[in-house]
Design an enzyme around this catalytic site. Structure first.
Site, PDB file in Angstrom:
ATOM      1  N   GLY A 129       0.731  -1.345  -0.014  1.00  0.00           N
ATOM      2  CA  GLY A 129      -0.078   0.035  -0.033  1.00  0.00           C
ATOM      3  C   GLY A 129       0.982   1.200   0.021  1.00  0.00           C
ATOM      4  O   GLY A 129       0.258   2.481   0.171  1.00  0.00           O
ATOM      5  N   GLY A 242      19.763   7.363  -5.651  1.00  0.00           N
ATOM      6  CA  GLY A 242      19.508   6.230  -6.392  1.00  0.00           C
ATOM      7  C   GLY A 242      18.934   6.502  -8.068  1.00  0.00           C
ATOM      8  O   GLY A 242      19.259   5.759  -8.838  1.00  0.00           O
ATOM      9  N   GLY A 339      12.981  -5.293 -37.144  1.00  0.00           N
ATOM     10  CA  GLY A 339      11.707  -5.911 -37.650  1.00  0.00           C
ATOM     11  C   GLY A 339      11.491  -7.258 -37.084  1.00  0.00           C
ATOM     12  O   GLY A 339      11.622  -7.362 -35.689  1.00  0.00           O
ATOM     13  N   GLY A 340      11.134  -8.359 -37.541  1.00  0.00           N
ATOM     14  CA  GLY A 340      10.897  -9.514 -37.295  1.00  0.00           C
ATOM     15  C   GLY A 340      11.941 -10.225 -36.393  1.00  0.00           C
ATOM     16  O   GLY A 340      11.867 -10.745 -35.339  1.00  0.00           O
ATOM     17  N   GLU A 363      12.324   3.285  -8.253  1.00  0.00           N
ATOM     18  CA  GLU A 363      12.905   4.345  -7.769  1.00  0.00           C
ATOM     19  C   GLU A 363      12.206   5.576  -7.932  1.00  0.00           C
ATOM     20  O   GLU A 363      12.826   6.817  -8.218  1.00  0.00           O
ATOM     21  CB  GLU A 363      14.529   4.387  -7.974  1.00  0.00           C
ATOM     22  CG  GLU A 363      15.153   3.157  -7.400  1.00  0.00           C
ATOM     23  CD  GLU A 363      16.591   3.081  -7.224  1.00  0.00           C
ATOM     24  OE1 GLU A 363      17.097   4.489  -6.850  1.00  0.00           O
ATOM     25  OE2 GLU A 363      17.180   2.152  -7.123  1.00  0.00           O
ATOM     26  N   SER A 366       7.744   7.775 -13.601  1.00  0.00           N
ATOM     27  CA  SER A 366       7.824   8.916 -14.220  1.00  0.00           C
ATOM     28  C   SER A 366       6.979  10.004 -13.750  1.00  0.00           C
ATOM     29  O   SER A 366       7.471  11.208 -13.508  1.00  0.00           O
ATOM     30  CB  SER A 366       7.617   8.683 -15.712  1.00  0.00           C
ATOM     31  OG  SER A 366       8.732   7.941 -16.184  1.00  0.00           O
TER      32      SER A 366
END
Ligand code: CAA
Length: 380
Positions: A129, A242, A339-340, A363, A366
């Site tokens: 939390g 950090g 690409g692939g 840390e 954004s």
């Protein structure tokens, strides 16, 4: 203003580059695939002085400046982002607060083995939390005779399952809100401490991220870090440093993806010529290179600001925000250039793409960095 590294900074960067190329890069993909904690690499990083780079030699560290640390972090992360974060947490999130807030005995007992790389540290702030809202700590610390009893749960703890030393934040008096938070140094052998589980992750899979339980863990007064009630400020000021480490990690990931994509664009032919001859690819290369260089400037500046003394929260938040978002962009474009093949595990860019994402989250997300930056800007 000067943009040259000094001799020591160049030497450390080259040493880290050489070590990473020889000892880490060849096994990085396998460690990622197998989610294998790189214990041997961590031991060698300790022997080279990479686990306590800014700690004074008196306490077992290398006594180097923050730019040396940033350059080494970038090189190690370029080979393996998991090794990068293991190193970053030990240096920035555990050694630094003990060196800054610890007393002499604490530095001798707890810091020295961490700085020498003989022990590994973990920073235990996040809870189920209490993520971005770091002050909402529900882990408790209750005074008990000449010590404290800690109870609670921590999650997403980097190094959690392998750490010897845990820097644990806990609430001693909820009425005091963030002013009741305290910081404790806890040994992994403490009775009541346990590792509940390790997370299965998208990226940085060789580093362990664990959920930890503290069930009536008793610590002595000598294990309290800093003055009573100063835990939140210790936590926040530690994250300022950090975040420079994570920005450097993002630079390493970006650099690896960029160089791989650049080389591939010169080799891969379509329509009878190398794909780098097409403007669609050239513009990608220009945008990737520009963001990488801009991210480097912000990160190196934050490292420099840290060594000047005073608060550098905004510089480090800007560096982490920009370098992590640049890493997201650069690794995504690298996959696109491949690409692939970029989507295949035969090539390294899919790992870089997965590794980059976490730099926008841990840390401080954004969004948290934007909170820090805007609050600083609005005070001007
Ligand atoms: N240095 C010193 N003091 C600081 C500080 C800093 N960098 N940041 C805040 N403080 C002080 C404030 O000055 C204030 O003190 P005063 O009342 O005396 O002025 C006090 O701390 C409270 O500050 P705020 O009101 O700004 O605190 P807040 O609760 O609103 O929090 C926040 C703001 C920016 C969102 C902060 O909670 C935050 O950074 N959240 C992100 C948490 C985070 O980064 N978690 C990462 C977990 S660790 C991890 O990921 C490690 C890993 O394993 C890799």
């Amino acid at each position: 203003m000067q943009f040259e590294f000094n001799e020591q900074q160049r030497m450390i960067r080259d040493m880290a580059r050489d070590f990473a190329a020889r000892e880490i890069a060849p096994i990085a993909a396998e460690m990622d695939e197998q989610e294998k904690f790189p214990a041997d690499v961590v031991k060698k990083m300790g022997e080279l002085g990479f686990m306590g780079m800014n700690v004074p030699e008196e306490f077992g560290g290398a006594g180097l400046d923050s730019l040396c640390y940033t350059l080494a972090m970038e090189e190690i992360s370029k080979a393996c982002a998991s090794c990068g974060v293991i190193m970053s947490v030990n240096n920035s999130l555990v050694c630094w607060p003990i060196e800054t807030y610890g007393n002499h005995e604490q530095k001798e007992k707890w810091l020295t083995p961490l700085a020498k790389g003989e022990k590994l540290g973990a920073y235990c702030l996040s809870e189920p939390g209490a993520g971005t809202d770091a002050a909402a700590q529900s882990t408790t610390a209750k005074k008990d005779g000449d010590g404290w009893i800690i109870n609670g749960m921590k999650n997403f703890i980097t190094n959690g399952a392998n750490a010897d030393t845990l820097l644990v934040f806990a609430q001693s008096d909820p009425e005091l809100k963030y002013k009741g938070i305290m910081a404790f140094l806890v040994d992994k052998e403490a009775e009541g401490f346990s590792v509940i589980r390790k997370e299965e992750k998208m990226g940085i899979r060789a580093s362990d991220t664990a959920q930890l339980a503290f069930d009536n863990v008793r610590v002595s007064e000598s294990q309290v870090l800093g003055p009573e009630g100063s835990g939140f400020k210790i936590a926040m000021s530690t994250l300022d440093g950090g975040r420079i480490g994570i920005a450097a990690q993002a630079l390493g990931i970006s650099g690896a993806a960029y160089e791989a994509a650049l080389a591939y664009s010169k080799e891969r032919e379509q329509f009878g010529r190398p794909i780098c001859k097409f403007q669609a690819i050239q513009w990608k290369i220009a945008d990737m290179a520009t963001r990488l260089h801009a991210a480097r400037l912000l990160t190196y500046r934050a490292a420099w600001a840290k060594d000047q003394g005073g608060r550098y929260s905004e510089e480090s938040a800007m560096a982490k925000l920009f370098a992590s978002e640049a890493s997201h962009f650069i690794t995504n474009e690298a996959v696109q250039i491949f690409g692939g093949n970029g989507y295949s595990k035969e090539y390294p860019v899919e790992r870089h793409f997965r590794d980059a994402k976490i730099t926008e989250i841990y840390e401080g997300t954004s969004e948290a960095q934007r909170m820090v930056i805007s609050s600083m800007e609005l005070k001007k």
